[in-house]
Design a protein around this motif. Sequence first.
Motif, mmCIF file in Angstrom:
data_model
loop_
_atom_site.group_PDB
_atom_site.id
_atom_site.type_symbol
_atom_site.label_atom_id
_atom_site.label_comp_id
_atom_site.label_asym_id
_atom_site.label_seq_id
_atom_site.Cartn_x
_atom_site.Cartn_y
_atom_site.Cartn_z
ATOM 1 N N VAL A 44 0.815 -1.213 0.000
ATOM 2 C CA VAL A 44 0.000 0.000 0.000
ATOM 3 C C VAL A 44 0.852 1.267 0.000
ATOM 4 O O VAL A 44 0.443 2.299 -0.533
ATOM 5 C CB VAL A 44 -1.010 0.001 1.174
ATOM 6 N N ASP A 45 2.038 1.217 0.553
ATOM 7 C CA ASP A 45 2.908 2.397 0.610
ATOM 8 C C ASP A 45 4.023 2.373 -0.433
ATOM 9 O O ASP A 45 4.917 3.211 -0.393
ATOM 10 C CB ASP A 45 3.513 2.534 2.008
ATOM 11 N N THR A 46 3.971 1.456 -1.369
ATOM 12 C CA THR A 46 4.983 1.362 -2.417
ATOM 13 C C THR A 46 4.599 2.281 -3.573
ATOM 14 O O THR A 46 3.571 2.056 -4.225
ATOM 15 C CB THR A 46 5.112 -0.087 -2.933
ATOM 16 N N PRO A 47 5.387 3.315 -3.837
ATOM 17 C CA PRO A 47 5.048 4.230 -4.929
ATOM 18 C C PRO A 47 4.988 3.500 -6.272
ATOM 19 O O PRO A 47 5.837 2.664 -6.592
ATOM 20 C CB PRO A 47 6.206 5.236 -4.930
ATOM 21 N N GLY A 48 3.943 3.785 -7.041
ATOM 22 C CA GLY A 48 3.799 3.203 -8.365
ATOM 23 C C GLY A 48 3.224 1.795 -8.386
ATOM 24 O O GLY A 48 2.990 1.247 -9.469
ATOM 25 N N PHE A 49 2.997 1.202 -7.226
ATOM 26 C CA PHE A 49 2.457 -0.169 -7.200
ATOM 27 C C PHE A 49 1.016 -0.162 -7.698
ATOM 28 O O PHE A 49 0.218 0.693 -7.320
ATOM 29 C CB PHE A 49 2.510 -0.751 -5.784
ATOM 30 N N LYS A 50 0.689 -1.118 -8.535
ATOM 31 C CA LYS A 50 -0.660 -1.262 -9.060
ATOM 32 C C LYS A 50 -1.284 -2.516 -8.471
ATOM 33 O O LYS A 50 -0.665 -3.584 -8.446
ATOM 34 C CB LYS A 50 -0.654 -1.361 -10.592
ATOM 35 N N SER A 51 -2.509 -2.380 -7.990
ATOM 36 C CA SER A 51 -3.178 -3.516 -7.364
ATOM 37 C C SER A 51 -3.430 -4.621 -8.375
ATOM 38 O O SER A 51 -3.564 -4.380 -9.580
ATOM 39 C CB SER A 51 -4.490 -3.079 -6.717
ATOM 40 N N GLN A 52 -3.468 -5.849 -7.867
ATOM 41 C CA GLN A 52 -3.674 -7.020 -8.704
ATOM 42 C C GLN A 52 -4.859 -7.808 -8.173
ATOM 43 O O GLN A 52 -5.266 -7.645 -7.025
ATOM 44 C CB GLN A 52 -2.426 -7.894 -8.697
ATOM 45 N N TYR A 53 -5.401 -8.656 -9.031
ATOM 46 C CA TYR A 53 -6.488 -9.534 -8.621
ATOM 47 C C TYR A 53 -6.464 -10.801 -9.469
ATOM 48 O O TYR A 53 -5.916 -10.820 -10.571
ATOM 49 C CB TYR A 53 -7.848 -8.825 -8.703
ATOM 50 N N ILE A 54 -7.055 -11.851 -8.923
ATOM 51 C CA ILE A 54 -7.085 -13.167 -9.571
ATOM 52 C C ILE A 54 -8.479 -13.412 -10.135
ATOM 53 O O ILE A 54 -9.479 -13.125 -9.465
ATOM 54 C CB ILE A 54 -6.766 -14.286 -8.544
ATOM 55 N N THR A 55 -8.550 -13.924 -11.353
ATOM 56 C CA THR A 55 -9.819 -14.371 -11.920
ATOM 57 C C THR A 55 -9.677 -15.823 -12.354
ATOM 58 O O THR A 55 -8.619 -16.236 -12.804
ATOM 59 C CB THR A 55 -10.252 -13.517 -13.117
ATOM 60 N N PHE A 56 -10.718 -16.585 -12.185
ATOM 61 C CA PHE A 56 -10.708 -17.976 -12.626
ATOM 62 C C PHE A 56 -12.115 -18.482 -12.929
ATOM 63 O O PHE A 56 -12.277 -19.446 -13.655
ATOM 64 C CB PHE A 56 -10.085 -18.884 -11.559
ATOM 65 N N GLU A 57 -13.132 -17.841 -12.402
ATOM 66 C CA GLU A 57 -14.488 -18.351 -12.489
ATOM 67 C C GLU A 57 -14.966 -18.528 -13.923
ATOM 68 O O GLU A 57 -15.521 -19.573 -14.275
ATOM 69 C CB GLU A 57 -15.462 -17.439 -11.736
ATOM 70 N N ASP A 58 -14.766 -17.515 -14.760
ATOM 71 C CA ASP A 58 -15.268 -17.583 -16.133
ATOM 72 C C ASP A 58 -14.585 -18.676 -16.945
ATOM 73 O O ASP A 58 -15.242 -19.413 -17.681
ATOM 74 C CB ASP A 58 -15.104 -16.231 -16.832
ATOM 75 N N GLU A 59 -13.265 -18.791 -16.805
ATOM 76 C CA GLU A 59 -12.559 -19.827 -17.550
ATOM 77 C C GLU A 59 -12.971 -21.220 -17.074
ATOM 78 O O GLU A 59 -13.202 -22.119 -17.886
ATOM 79 C CB GLU A 59 -11.040 -19.675 -17.413
ATOM 80 N N LEU A 60 -13.082 -21.394 -15.772
ATOM 81 C CA LEU A 60 -13.492 -22.686 -15.222
ATOM 82 C C LEU A 60 -14.891 -23.052 -15.708
ATOM 83 O O LEU A 60 -15.130 -24.178 -16.148
ATOM 84 C CB LEU A 60 -13.448 -22.642 -13.697
ATOM 85 N N LYS A 93 -16.474 -22.028 -18.424
ATOM 86 C CA LYS A 93 -16.461 -22.317 -19.857
ATOM 87 C C LYS A 93 -15.870 -23.689 -20.133
ATOM 88 O O LYS A 93 -16.411 -24.472 -20.920
ATOM 89 C CB LYS A 93 -15.685 -21.242 -20.612
ATOM 90 N N ARG A 94 -14.762 -24.016 -19.484
ATOM 91 C CA ARG A 94 -14.124 -25.315 -19.708
ATOM 92 C C ARG A 94 -15.017 -26.475 -19.276
ATOM 93 O O ARG A 94 -15.108 -27.483 -19.967
ATOM 94 C CB ARG A 94 -12.788 -25.394 -18.987
#
Length: 130
Positions: free
Chosen positions: A33-49, A51-52
């Motif tokens: 949270v205090d790292t300059p320039g850091f961009k938040s990330q997130y995980i997705t899997f529901e849609d691919e799972l 569809k498969r």
Amino acid sequence: MSQIYGNGVALTEKVLDYLWQRQTVSLNNIANVDTPGFKSQYITFEDELKKRVEDANKAKKSPRRTVYRAINNTRSRLNTTWNESSRLDGNNVDVDQEQVEIVRTAYEYQHILNSFNNDITRLRSAAKTF
């Protein structure tokens, strides 16, 4: 072991792994949270799972085995939020949102684990009657 008990166990195992990854990513976002320039990330899997598994259910040959392979071949996707930033240092982590995500993921994880444990308990109980 998963193939012995069917696709439900394989699916449960995979979803629990994904939820664990989601939790780890949220914790990493908060840690930065205090790292300059850091961009938040997130995980997705529901849609691919989804569809498969749907595609595998349409298979004409051995749909159970095809669904099992579809579940095991599904991969999560790590995404980065590039556009949103309200801070001057370029960091876009919203700690409140991340904490909500951590709690939501923990509840989902616990719910799936409890549901799986209940299923196993029912199987054990049914096996005892023989």
